[in-house]
Every structure is written in C-alpha cells, then in structure tokens.
Motif scaffolding. Structure first.
Motif, PDB file in Angstrom:
ATOM      1  N   GLU A  65       0.842  -1.191   0.000  1.00 23.17           N
ATOM      2  CA  GLU A  65       0.000   0.000   0.000  1.00 23.17           C
ATOM      3  C   GLU A  65       0.886   1.254   0.000  1.00 23.17           C
ATOM      4  O   GLU A  65       1.962   1.268   0.604  1.00 23.17           O
ATOM      5  CB  GLU A  65      -0.918   0.010   1.228  1.00 23.17           C
ATOM      6  N   ARG A  92      -3.789  10.449  -1.403  1.00 25.24           N
ATOM      7  CA  ARG A  92      -4.154   9.517  -2.483  1.00 25.24           C
ATOM      8  C   ARG A  92      -3.545   8.163  -2.139  1.00 25.24           C
ATOM      9  O   ARG A  92      -2.326   8.026  -2.099  1.00 25.24           O
ATOM     10  CB  ARG A  92      -3.653  10.024  -3.833  1.00 25.24           C
ATOM     11  N   PHE A 151      -2.980   4.154  -2.790  1.00 23.90           N
ATOM     12  CA  PHE A 151      -2.953   3.158  -3.865  1.00 23.90           C
ATOM     13  C   PHE A 151      -2.745   1.786  -3.256  1.00 23.90           C
ATOM     14  O   PHE A 151      -1.765   1.541  -2.538  1.00 23.90           O
ATOM     15  CB  PHE A 151      -1.810   3.472  -4.841  1.00 23.90           C
ATOM     16  N   GLU A 174      -7.037   2.907  -6.619  1.00 24.86           N
ATOM     17  CA  GLU A 174      -6.647   4.125  -5.920  1.00 24.86           C
ATOM     18  C   GLU A 174      -7.891   4.802  -5.365  1.00 24.86           C
ATOM     19  O   GLU A 174      -8.947   4.830  -6.006  1.00 24.86           O
ATOM     20  CB  GLU A 174      -5.922   5.071  -6.879  1.00 24.86           C
ATOM     21  N   GLN A 224      -9.250   8.247  -2.624  1.00 25.67           N
ATOM     22  CA  GLN A 224      -8.900   9.518  -1.996  1.00 25.67           C
ATOM     23  C   GLN A 224      -9.384   9.519  -0.554  1.00 25.67           C
ATOM     24  O   GLN A 224     -10.489   9.049  -0.262  1.00 25.67           O
ATOM     25  CB  GLN A 224      -9.548  10.678  -2.759  1.00 25.67           C
TER      26      GLN A 224
END
Length: 365
Positions: A197, A217, A219, A226, A228
């Motif tokens: 991560e 952000r 991922f 992805e 937010q």
C-alpha cells in the motif's frame, strides 16, 4: 631582527594589504565564473517550475554564492599567495627584505597573520550564512524549485521507518510538535517486505501519535486501485525526537548546533563518526587557509633571473592542491569508518604543515 617574528609595522601592513587585495580579486573571479557555469546547468530546472522567473534565478544565486565562497576561499588564498610572492620575487622585493636581515619566516609572517584572520572570518561566515543558505537551498531543490521556503529549520529528503512502514518527505521544517512535512509518501510493506500500500500527500503534520496526511491519495498494490482520503494517520511509532535524529544534515547545521545533534545521537546509541568528522572539519576547513602561504612560500625565494620562478610557482601550486586532494580523501575515509574522525579532519592539516615547514627550512633557512 631575527628575534622579532614580524618585520616592521610598515612592511607588515604593506604585505598584508597586497595579500588581501589579491585574495579578494581571485575569490571574486572564481565565484563569478563558477556561478555562471552553475546557472547554465540549473537555470532550466528553476524556470521550468510554474511562476518562476528572474527573481527566482536571483534567489538561487543569493543562496549558491555563499556555498561557493566557503568552498573556494582556501583556493583563493593559495592562488593569491602565489601571485603575491611571485610578484615580490620578480620585483626583487624579497631580495631587499632578506638583505635587510629578514628570515624567510619573517617575510611570510604578515601573510600567515592575514590568512589566520581570513580563517576566523570564514568560520563566522560559515556559521551565520552558509549553513542557513545550504538548508534553504536543499529544501528548495527537494521541492523542485517551487515556492521558496521561508522557515529557518529546513531539512530535505527525510527518510523514516516504523517497522514495516516507511515515511519519506521531500522537505521538512519546524521542530517538535510543530514539524510540517511537504511532498510526503508513505509505504506499507507486507510479510514478504514487498510494498502492498502507498499513500501520497502534499502535507503532513504531527497527530500525536502518528502523522496526519491531508488529502491523501492511497494506492492498493494488490487490488491495483486508488482512492482519496481526506486524512490518513500513518507511522504512529515515528516521533518528532526520532525525526530530529534522522534528519541531521551536518552541512546545514552550525558548529554548536551540530554538537547538540551529536550528543543526541550518542544518547540514542547511534553511530556518530561521520557527524563527528564533519564537526571537526568545521574547524580544520577554514583553518586550511593558514597553510596556503606556507605551502606557496617556495615561489617567493630563489633569484628571479635564474628562470626558476615559474617552476617554483608550479611546485607551490602542486603542494596546495595536493593538500585539498588528501583532505577530501581523508574526510571520505572518515565517513566510511576507515579513519577516526579526529584523524580524518586534522591529519592532512598537520601533515602538510610539516611538509611546508620542511621545504621552507631546507631551502631557505
């Protein structure tokens, strides 16, 4: 006359004035040429940042020039020594001084005293100007020449670990709970130490415990997705005290500030040999200017009509540049643990002090 280390007051002031003017002239020449070459390679990167223009180029020059002055001042003293002594030799002024009963050491005494004053000024300049300019410039470079940092406590390229978590920041300013990171990246590793991560944020602040990433952000490597997040708390074991230890930059800290950092490292059981070597070199580096008149003294003596003045100047230049090579090599060896810090910082100085004194005594005294 031989019992007095310095010649007459008039002669001392005359030689010191000649020496200072030539040091200043050589230093200005070197800094201007090197600054122009530096701008040729970096101006494109500075202007590539949005909103940057001529004022940012001037800001870069104002931050870079102190570094160039600090680095090349000893070289300027060496070149000024050669220019001064060769000129005195060719004009038969050295012959006149020796005919008046002055020894070689007495001829060099005003230059050595001037070089010592230059060393003291250089140390103060490094403490008050160069360290601050270096910290600001490194932080600005880390932000890819975006907004010019204004804070005083600036550090760049911070790398921190918390078990399987890694936290990096392009720049950091402030101290204690007021620390603020910019361009932050957080990684979480799995059981196999592979990254599973990742999160990126433009800003992170201390959340007591952990660090709060704003508008992160995130991922997910395994899912390749992805998302937010308005805020994310990471690296809960990383404390401001740990950051103070991890982000010490000896080039951006003054002599006394670096002393406190070394004490903190030792209290935490950390290796301090590299920092200790840089700490000693903050003294031996500026003091190297005192060696230059001694190493270049071979150019002052010998009859000008013998045709050996140019050869003597080359020998003096070779001795001076050999010192800088050996000094850099010793510092590098000290950083790798090959030399003790005290030896790495001071051995080249005393070695070339003995070499210069031996050459002077054997040839002129």
């Amino acid at each position: 006359m031989h019992l007095d280390f310095f010649p007459s007051r008039t002669l001392t002031l005359y030689l010191a004035k000649l020496f200072v003017v030539r040091i200043f002239a050589v230093l200005v020449m070197l800094v201007l040429v090197l600054m122009m070459l530096d701008l040729l390679s970096t101006s494109g990167d500075i202007l590539a940042a949005e909103g940057n223009g001529q004022s940012e180029l001037l800001t870069y020059v104002s931050l870079r020039i102190p570094q160039l002055i600090a680095r090349f001042l000893p070289y300027s003293v060496l070149l000024a020594t050669l220019i001064t002594l060769v000129t005195l030799n060719q004009n038969s002024e050295v012959v006149a001084m020796k005919a008046a009963g002055l020894s070689a050491h007495q001829v060099l005494a005003p230059l050595l005293l001037t070089a010592l004053a230059i060393s003291i000024i250089s140390f103060g300049f490094n403490e008050r100007v160069v360290t601050r300019a270096t910290a600001t410039l490194k932080a600005w470079e880390a932000s890819e020449y975006g907004a010019v940092p204004e804070a005083a406590d600036l550090r760049a390229n911070v790398y921190l670990t918390d078990g399987r978590e890694v936290l990096t920041a392009a720049s950091l300013n402030g101290r204690g709970d007021q620390i603020e990171m910019t361009d932050v990246t957080w990684y979480r590793r799995g059981d196999t130490n592979l990254i599973v991560e990742q999160a990126r944020s433009a800003r992170a602040t201390y959340a007591a415990p952990g660090w709060k990433l704003e508008n992160a952000r995130i991922f997910d490597v395994e899912a390749a997705t992805e998302r937010q997040a308005e805020s994310l708390i990471v690296a809960k074991q990383v404390t401001p005290a740990q950051i103070e230890l991890e982000s010490v930059d000896p080039d951006a800290e003054g002599f006394f500030e670096l002393s406190d950092s070394i004490e903190a490292y030792e209290a935490a059981g950390r290796r301090t040999s590299e920092l200790r070597g840089k700490w000693w070199h903050k003294l031996s580096g500026p003091l190297s200017a005192v060696l230059m008149p001694l190493l270049g003294a071979v150019a002052a003596f010998g009859l000008a009509r013998s045709g050996q003045v140019f050869v003597r100047a080359l020998i003096g230049m070779a001795l001076g540049f050999a010192y800088f090579v050996v000094d850099n090599m010793a510092i590098a060896m000290g950083n790798f643990g090959g030399y003790p810090p005290l030896l790495a910082a001071w051995a080249p100085f005393f070695l070339f002090l003995l070499i210069g004194e031996t050459v002077l005594v054997r040839t002129e005294e």
